[in-house]
Design a protein around this motif. Sequence first.
Motif, PDB file in Angstrom:
ATOM      1  N   VAL A 182      26.049  37.988  40.903  1.00 50.07           N
ATOM      2  CA  VAL A 182      27.364  37.959  41.554  1.00 50.07           C
ATOM      3  C   VAL A 182      28.038  36.604  41.276  1.00 50.07           C
ATOM      4  CG1 VAL A 182      28.549  37.968  43.788  1.00 50.07           C
ATOM      5  CG2 VAL A 182      26.732  39.642  43.335  1.00 50.07           C
ATOM      6  N   GLN A 183      27.263  35.532  41.407  1.00 52.78           N
ATOM      7  CA  GLN A 183      27.847  34.211  41.172  1.00 52.78           C
ATOM      8  C   GLN A 183      28.206  34.020  39.693  1.00 52.78           C
ATOM      9  OE1 GLN A 183      25.419  31.338  43.485  1.00 52.78           O
ATOM     10  NE2 GLN A 183      27.259  31.481  44.766  1.00 52.78           N
ATOM     11  N   GLY A 184      27.453  34.693  38.833  1.00 57.47           N
ATOM     12  CA  GLY A 184      27.772  34.654  37.393  1.00 57.47           C
ATOM     13  C   GLY A 184      29.148  35.255  37.130  1.00 57.47           C
ATOM     14  N   PHE A 185      29.480  36.321  37.847  1.00 57.49           N
ATOM     15  CA  PHE A 185      30.807  36.944  37.696  1.00 57.49           C
ATOM     16  C   PHE A 185      31.907  35.971  38.121  1.00 57.49           C
ATOM     17  CE2 PHE A 185      28.727  41.226  37.696  1.00 57.49           C
ATOM     18  CZ  PHE A 185      29.415  41.784  36.631  1.00 57.49           C
ATOM     19  N   ILE A 186      31.639  35.208  39.194  1.00 61.68           N
ATOM     20  CA  ILE A 186      32.665  34.267  39.684  1.00 61.68           C
ATOM     21  C   ILE A 186      32.862  33.137  38.661  1.00 61.68           C
ATOM     22  CG2 ILE A 186      33.251  32.642  41.543  1.00 61.68           C
ATOM     23  CD1 ILE A 186      31.655  34.497  43.451  1.00 61.68           C
ATOM     24  N   LYS A 187      31.768  32.674  38.112  1.00 65.27           N
ATOM     25  CA  LYS A 187      31.823  31.604  37.091  1.00 65.27           C
ATOM     26  C   LYS A 187      32.646  32.084  35.887  1.00 65.27           C
ATOM     27  CE  LYS A 187      28.571  28.714  34.460  1.00 65.27           C
ATOM     28  NZ  LYS A 187      28.444  29.341  33.159  1.00 65.27           N
ATOM     29  N   GLN A 188      32.340  33.311  35.474  1.00 65.64           N
ATOM     30  CA  GLN A 188      33.041  33.883  34.322  1.00 65.64           C
ATOM     31  C   GLN A 188      34.535  34.084  34.637  1.00 65.64           C
ATOM     32  OE1 GLN A 188      31.565  37.736  33.207  1.00 65.64           O
ATOM     33  NE2 GLN A 188      32.133  37.494  31.057  1.00 65.64           N
ATOM     34  N   MET A 235      25.866  33.975  50.488  1.00 70.48           N
ATOM     35  CA  MET A 235      26.987  33.335  49.774  1.00 70.48           C
ATOM     36  C   MET A 235      28.271  33.498  50.578  1.00 70.48           C
ATOM     37  SD  MET A 235      28.095  35.777  46.581  1.00 70.48           S
ATOM     38  CE  MET A 235      29.790  35.149  46.511  1.00 70.48           C
ATOM     39  N   GLN A 236      29.219  32.609  50.320  1.00 70.34           N
ATOM     40  CA  GLN A 236      30.497  32.687  51.022  1.00 70.34           C
ATOM     41  C   GLN A 236      31.370  33.743  50.357  1.00 70.34           C
ATOM     42  OE1 GLN A 236      31.851  28.694  50.615  1.00 70.34           O
ATOM     43  NE2 GLN A 236      30.208  27.861  51.877  1.00 70.34           N
ATOM     44  N   PRO A 237      31.944  34.653  51.155  1.00 72.31           N
ATOM     45  CA  PRO A 237      32.804  35.683  50.549  1.00 72.31           C
ATOM     46  C   PRO A 237      33.958  35.037  49.791  1.00 72.31           C
ATOM     47  CG  PRO A 237      33.013  35.655  52.950  1.00 72.31           C
ATOM     48  CD  PRO A 237      31.874  34.752  52.614  1.00 72.31           C
ATOM     49  N   CYS A 238      34.276  35.640  48.670  1.00 70.98           N
ATOM     50  CA  CYS A 238      35.171  34.992  47.708  1.00 70.98           C
ATOM     51  C   CYS A 238      36.449  35.814  47.475  1.00 70.98           C
ATOM     52  CB  CYS A 238      34.390  34.851  46.392  1.00 70.98           C
ATOM     53  SG  CYS A 238      35.340  34.220  45.019  1.00 70.98           S
ATOM     54  N   VAL A 239      37.581  35.129  47.432  1.00 69.11           N
ATOM     55  CA  VAL A 239      38.840  35.784  47.047  1.00 69.11           C
ATOM     56  C   VAL A 239      39.323  35.117  45.766  1.00 69.11           C
ATOM     57  CG1 VAL A 239      41.218  36.308  47.722  1.00 69.11           C
ATOM     58  CG2 VAL A 239      39.419  36.263  49.470  1.00 69.11           C
ATOM     59  N   LEU A 240      39.596  35.931  44.753  1.00 69.51           N
ATOM     60  CA  LEU A 240      40.074  35.419  43.466  1.00 69.51           C
ATOM     61  C   LEU A 240      41.559  35.717  43.300  1.00 69.51           C
ATOM     62  CD1 LEU A 240      37.184  36.664  41.109  1.00 69.51           C
ATOM     63  CD2 LEU A 240      37.537  34.320  41.923  1.00 69.51           C
ATOM     64  N   GLY A 241      42.334  34.676  42.973  1.00 69.71           N
ATOM     65  CA  GLY A 241      43.755  34.860  42.673  1.00 69.71           C
ATOM     66  C   GLY A 241      43.987  34.655  41.192  1.00 69.71           C
ATOM     67  N   ASN A 242      45.254  34.802  40.799  1.00 75.51           N
ATOM     68  CA  ASN A 242      45.624  34.609  39.392  1.00 75.51           C
ATOM     69  C   ASN A 242      44.828  35.536  38.465  1.00 75.51           C
ATOM     70  OD1 ASN A 242      47.411  33.273  37.767  1.00 75.51           O
ATOM     71  ND2 ASN A 242      45.938  31.704  37.150  1.00 75.51           N
ATOM     72  N   CYS A 243      44.527  36.722  38.947  1.00 76.13           N
ATOM     73  CA  CYS A 243      43.716  37.654  38.147  1.00 76.13           C
ATOM     74  C   CYS A 243      44.607  38.501  37.239  1.00 76.13           C
ATOM     75  CB  CYS A 243      42.944  38.598  39.064  1.00 76.13           C
ATOM     76  SG  CYS A 243      41.738  37.767  40.083  1.00 76.13           S
ATOM     77  N   VAL A 252      37.716  41.939  37.054  1.00 75.37           N
ATOM     78  CA  VAL A 252      38.611  43.042  37.442  1.00 75.37           C
ATOM     79  C   VAL A 252      38.130  44.361  36.831  1.00 75.37           C
ATOM     80  CG1 VAL A 252      41.021  43.857  37.310  1.00 75.37           C
ATOM     81  CG2 VAL A 252      40.541  41.443  37.680  1.00 75.37           C
ATOM     82  N   LYS A 253      37.355  44.255  35.758  1.00 77.53           N
ATOM     83  CA  LYS A 253      36.941  45.489  35.062  1.00 77.53           C
ATOM     84  C   LYS A 253      35.570  45.998  35.497  1.00 77.53           C
ATOM     85  CE  LYS A 253      37.799  45.275  30.516  1.00 77.53           C
ATOM     86  NZ  LYS A 253      38.218  44.578  29.270  1.00 77.53           N
ATOM     87  N   GLU A 254      34.669  45.078  35.819  1.00 76.57           N
ATOM     88  CA  GLU A 254      33.271  45.492  36.071  1.00 76.57           C
ATOM     89  C   GLU A 254      32.927  45.480  37.560  1.00 76.57           C
ATOM     90  OE1 GLU A 254      31.475  46.785  33.748  1.00 76.57           O
ATOM     91  OE2 GLU A 254      32.932  46.286  32.197  1.00 76.57           O
ATOM     92  N   GLU A 255      32.013  46.363  37.927  1.00 75.52           N
ATOM     93  CA  GLU A 255      31.543  46.393  39.312  1.00 75.52           C
ATOM     94  C   GLU A 255      30.684  45.147  39.563  1.00 75.52           C
ATOM     95  OE1 GLU A 255      28.453  49.239  40.440  1.00 75.52           O
ATOM     96  OE2 GLU A 255      29.607  49.697  42.244  1.00 75.52           O
ATOM     97  N   ILE A 256      31.086  44.333  40.546  1.00 72.01           N
ATOM     98  CA  ILE A 256      30.323  43.112  40.858  1.00 72.01           C
ATOM     99  C   ILE A 256      29.263  43.410  41.913  1.00 72.01           C
ATOM    100  CG2 ILE A 256      30.512  40.752  41.761  1.00 72.01           C
ATOM    101  CD1 ILE A 256      33.339  40.621  40.551  1.00 72.01           C
ATOM    102  N   PHE A 257      29.589  44.271  42.856  1.00 70.35           N
ATOM    103  CA  PHE A 257      28.675  44.679  43.930  1.00 70.35           C
ATOM    104  C   PHE A 257      28.272  43.490  44.793  1.00 70.35           C
ATOM    105  CE2 PHE A 257      25.286  47.752  45.401  1.00 70.35           C
ATOM    106  CZ  PHE A 257      26.180  48.761  45.694  1.00 70.35           C
ATOM    107  N   GLY A 258      29.256  42.649  45.065  1.00 69.45           N
ATOM    108  CA  GLY A 258      29.059  41.495  45.942  1.00 69.45           C
ATOM    109  C   GLY A 258      30.376  41.179  46.620  1.00 69.45           C
ATOM    110  N   PRO A 259      30.416  40.157  47.494  1.00 64.80           N
ATOM    111  CA  PRO A 259      31.625  39.876  48.269  1.00 64.80           C
ATOM    112  C   PRO A 259      32.693  39.134  47.465  1.00 64.80           C
ATOM    113  CG  PRO A 259      29.904  38.327  48.867  1.00 64.80           C
ATOM    114  CD  PRO A 259      29.300  39.232  47.835  1.00 64.80           C
ATOM    115  N   VAL A 260      33.286  39.814  46.517  1.00 59.41           N
ATOM    116  CA  VAL A 260      34.278  39.196  45.635  1.00 59.41           C
ATOM    117  C   VAL A 260      35.501  40.106  45.506  1.00 59.41           C
ATOM    118  CG1 VAL A 260      34.701  38.154  43.364  1.00 59.41           C
ATOM    119  CG2 VAL A 260      32.380  38.170  44.300  1.00 59.41           C
ATOM    120  N   MET A 261      36.635  39.637  46.020  1.00 59.51           N
ATOM    121  CA  MET A 261      37.880  40.411  45.962  1.00 59.51           C
ATOM    122  C   MET A 261      38.790  39.804  44.888  1.00 59.51           C
ATOM    123  SD  MET A 261      40.908  40.483  48.891  1.00 59.51           S
ATOM    124  CE  MET A 261      39.882  40.816  50.259  1.00 59.51           C
ATOM    125  N   SER A 262      39.375  40.664  44.058  1.00 60.59           N
ATOM    126  CA  SER A 262      40.338  40.175  43.061  1.00 60.59           C
ATOM    127  C   SER A 262      41.741  40.629  43.471  1.00 60.59           C
ATOM    128  CB  SER A 262      40.027  40.752  41.676  1.00 60.59           C
ATOM    129  OG  SER A 262      38.775  40.299  41.236  1.00 60.59           O
TER     130      SER A 262
END
Length: 424
Positions: free
Chosen positions: A269-275, A303-311, A318-328
């Motif tokens: 999940v954290q790898g997705f955020i890094k990417q 982990m702290q739930p994450c909100v991603l902007g500028n997506c 945005v394309k792949e299932e992360i299956f963790g607390p990450v909103m785009s």
Amino acid sequence: MERSRVLLEAARIIREQREEIATLETINNGKSIFEARVDIDISWQCLEYYAGLAGSLAGEHIQLPGGSFGYTRREPLGVCAGIGAWNYPFQVACWKAAPALACGNAMVFKPSPFTPLTVVRLAEIFTEAGVPKGLFNVVQGGAATGQFLCHHPDVAKISFTGSVPTGIKIMGMAAKGIKPVTLELGGKSPLIIFSDCALENAVNGALMANFLTQGEVCCNGTRVFVERKILDVFTKEVVKRTQKIKIGDPLLEDTRMGALINRPHLDRVQGFIKQAKEQGAEVLCGGDLYVPDDPKLKNGYYMQPCVLGNCTDDMTCVKEEIFGPVMSILPFDTEEEVVERANNTKFGLAGGVFTRDIQKAHRVVAALKAGMCFINNYNISPVELPFGGYKASGFGRENGRAAMEYYSQLKTVCVEMGDVESVF
Ligand SMILES: NC(=O)c1ccc[n+]([C@@H]2O[C@H](COP(=O)([O-])OP(=O)(O)OC[C@H]3O[C@@H](n4cnc5c(N)ncnc54)[C@H](O)[C@@H]3O)[C@@H](O)[C@H]2O)c1
Ligand SMILES: C[N+](C)(C)CCCC=O
């Protein structure tokens, strides 16, 4: 009616032992006790619902010329294999077992090796409620055990909940034995927020769509499309509310986000955020590990739930299932544009829309290529409603009357009332 009575008794025992089972589920999965209680409630409701339907299994009578007629019988399939994921261990088992048993089948259920506990409790409860010995069975194990079940000649049907790659393998194995399958697979669902929505409801909906069970939910609305006019105000409010989510010991009453399932998944999940950051997304909040004060929880997978902007639509997050607390969060300008972008995915499990314009709401959900759509809410689970996906998210349905179709088969009987007119 006999099946119905047994299922009702099992539901009663689950209600009676709600706290104990919820605690076991929290230990099993890491989700908050608050949520585990909701899962247990949905589970006994599912048993009660199919108890109600068990006595209604029936065929049709079809009149034919000359007094002849036909009729259909709805018959069980035989032994059904249930293979479950780790995010809703007890609930997934109930969603499969209740319609299977109501229709007169036996079930062999294999939970995920990451969450082996609560389904054993379910088996004990079924026995206590009067399910005959051997009718509901649990086998523990991983992929090899799942493969064994799929290939076993005595298994008549496979009901699988899990990832798309495993779903593909399950379908391949089922094809070899010409066995029917139900596939409840992953998703990357859109949640569309129009500027005429009730903002507070939309913010609540977005949190419900992303952060239940640490974001490990198949139908999560992780692509949050927001009409540009309200992008700033919506984003600000979502971020503020996300930062307030209480993370930590899942057994504490006020915790709303527990621990992810295991270390490799947390790293993924954290790898997705890094990417996402490398691809130009902005972390508006969260994404880091969370280390609770309690020393015994220091090595937990929080982990702290994450909100991603500028997506943008082409980003991996945005394309792949992360299956963790990450909103785009993704801005849009027109209805036509957002429907096209929402459908631009290989998945089709769920979708949601927030608007006060009821015509627009129905128009948009009608255009969404997804099996489970929500208007002005998200991720609620009335057991009366069928649940399942389109496209790569699978097929077959769980819950609702529809599931009875997937655990039974139709026999047609043609009855001649006259003489045989032979062509020979
Ligand atoms: N649509 C739904 O209702 C729903 C619900 C929950 C989870 N999911 C999906 O499940 C995934 C997460 O769950 P997971 O990581 O447990 O999925 P997974 O596919 O890794 O495993 C699911 C189950 O399949 C078993 N399995 C693994 N390989 C197998 C094989 N080759 N043959 C037979 N069985 C095999 C596992 O042991 C486990 O019990 C996500 O993609 C999520 O979206 C879907
Ligand atoms: C109960 N929910 C939140 C609708 C989840 C259903 C099962 C998907 O993972």
